[in-house]
Design an enzyme around this catalytic site. Structure first.
Site, PDB file in Angstrom:
ATOM      1  N   SER A 145       0.923  -1.098   0.029  1.00  0.00           N
ATOM      2  CA  SER A 145       0.085  -0.054   0.029  1.00  0.00           C
ATOM      3  C   SER A 145       0.822   1.255   0.039  1.00  0.00           C
ATOM      4  CB  SER A 145      -0.677  -0.100   1.312  1.00  0.00           C
ATOM      5  OG  SER A 145      -1.516   1.147   1.585  1.00  0.00           O
ATOM      6  N   TYR A 158      -2.067  -0.226  10.241  1.00  0.00           N
ATOM      7  CA  TYR A 158      -1.965  -0.812   8.838  1.00  0.00           C
ATOM      8  C   TYR A 158      -0.528  -0.344   8.050  1.00  0.00           C
ATOM      9  CZ  TYR A 158      -3.806  -1.180   3.915  1.00  0.00           C
ATOM     10  OH  TYR A 158      -3.792  -1.429   2.853  1.00  0.00           O
TER      11      TYR A 158
END
Length: 254
Positions: A145, A158
């Site tokens: 990501s 995250y």
């Protein structure tokens, strides 16, 4: 790598980026696609007729990437059913939506859960599939990501997990060379159920509209755009340990 005739295993393969990647591989001529899932059984099963239409044999297999025995069983099933595995896409991932400033809102358990799926889960899969991938001269693509490169995203846990996944990509590229190449794709905002789950339909639509006004390519990525990058890396025979950002160029203006 020649995708035609290849066998691929995709964790989190029933929805979003995983599903789009499965279909893209089938369209490119993959002979077999295993869509592994932990919760989305119906989605994974619904993928199989689409794969068949595209000429690929599909399997929907349960596999919780936090369970090493389940991951090793997945590897054994894939090899038993197809005789080989050429491609592993580590797409399974979770998050905990907690604002960065809310340190007390992010528990130790949250952090451990996110790391267990997003980082250690990818390692478990790479470890379990390494013998088959070495035998076939295969490749791994990890779905990271943009949050692994910058502060932001759904939570600190995250972002940290995706940064760790990028480093895991580099370490595995070294550990599994020269037989297996390992790369990553790092998407920015992607129009999937993941985003609408975090922000709601209207909330995500507004965020995407605002983003399209500012990113260089004036577009919000689709799952299909990420799948395109996955296939691109699979075809790059002398590229390993690298990551491709898919965000319409947004990162160059951060």
């Amino acid at each position: 790598m020649e995708i035609r005739g290849a066998v691929a295993v995709i964790t989190g393969g029933g929805t979003g980026i995983g599903r789009a990647t499965a279909l893209a591989l089938a369209e490119a001529g993959a002979a077999g696609v295993v869509a592994a899932y932990s919760r989305s059984a119906a989605d994974a099963e619904s993928l199989l007729p689409e794969l068949k239409t595209l000429g690929a044999r599909g399997l929907a297999e349960p596999a919780d990437v936090t369970d090493d025995a389940a991951v090793r069983a997945l590897a054994a099933t894939a090899r038993r059913e197809f005789g080989r595995v050429d491609i592993l896409v580590n797409n399974a991932g979770i998050t905990r939506a907690v604002a960065d400033h809310d340190l007390e809102g992010l528990s130790d358990a949250d952090f451990h859960d996110v790391l267990d799926v997003n980082v250690i889960g990818a390692f478990r899969c790479a470890r379990a599939f390494a013998p088959a991938l070495r035998s076939s001269g295969g490749a791994i693509v990890n779905i990271a990501s943009i949050s692994g490169y910058r502060a932001g995203g759904s939570s600190i846990a995250y972002g940290v997990s995706k940064a760790a996944l990028l480093q895991l990509t580099r370490n595995l590229a070294s550990a599994l060379a020269p037989q297996v190449r390992v790369n990553a794709v790092a998407p920015g905002t992607v129009a999937t159920r993941w985003q609408t789950g975090l922000h709601g339909e209207e909330g995500f639509a507004e965020r995407a509209r605002e983003e399209r006004e500012s990113v260089p390519l004036r577009a919000t990525a689709r799952a299909e755009d990420v799948a395109q990058a996955v296939l691109g890396l699979l075809r790059m025979d002398l590229v390993t340990g690298e990551s491709v950002i898919v965000d319409g160029g947004k990162h160059i203006r951060y």
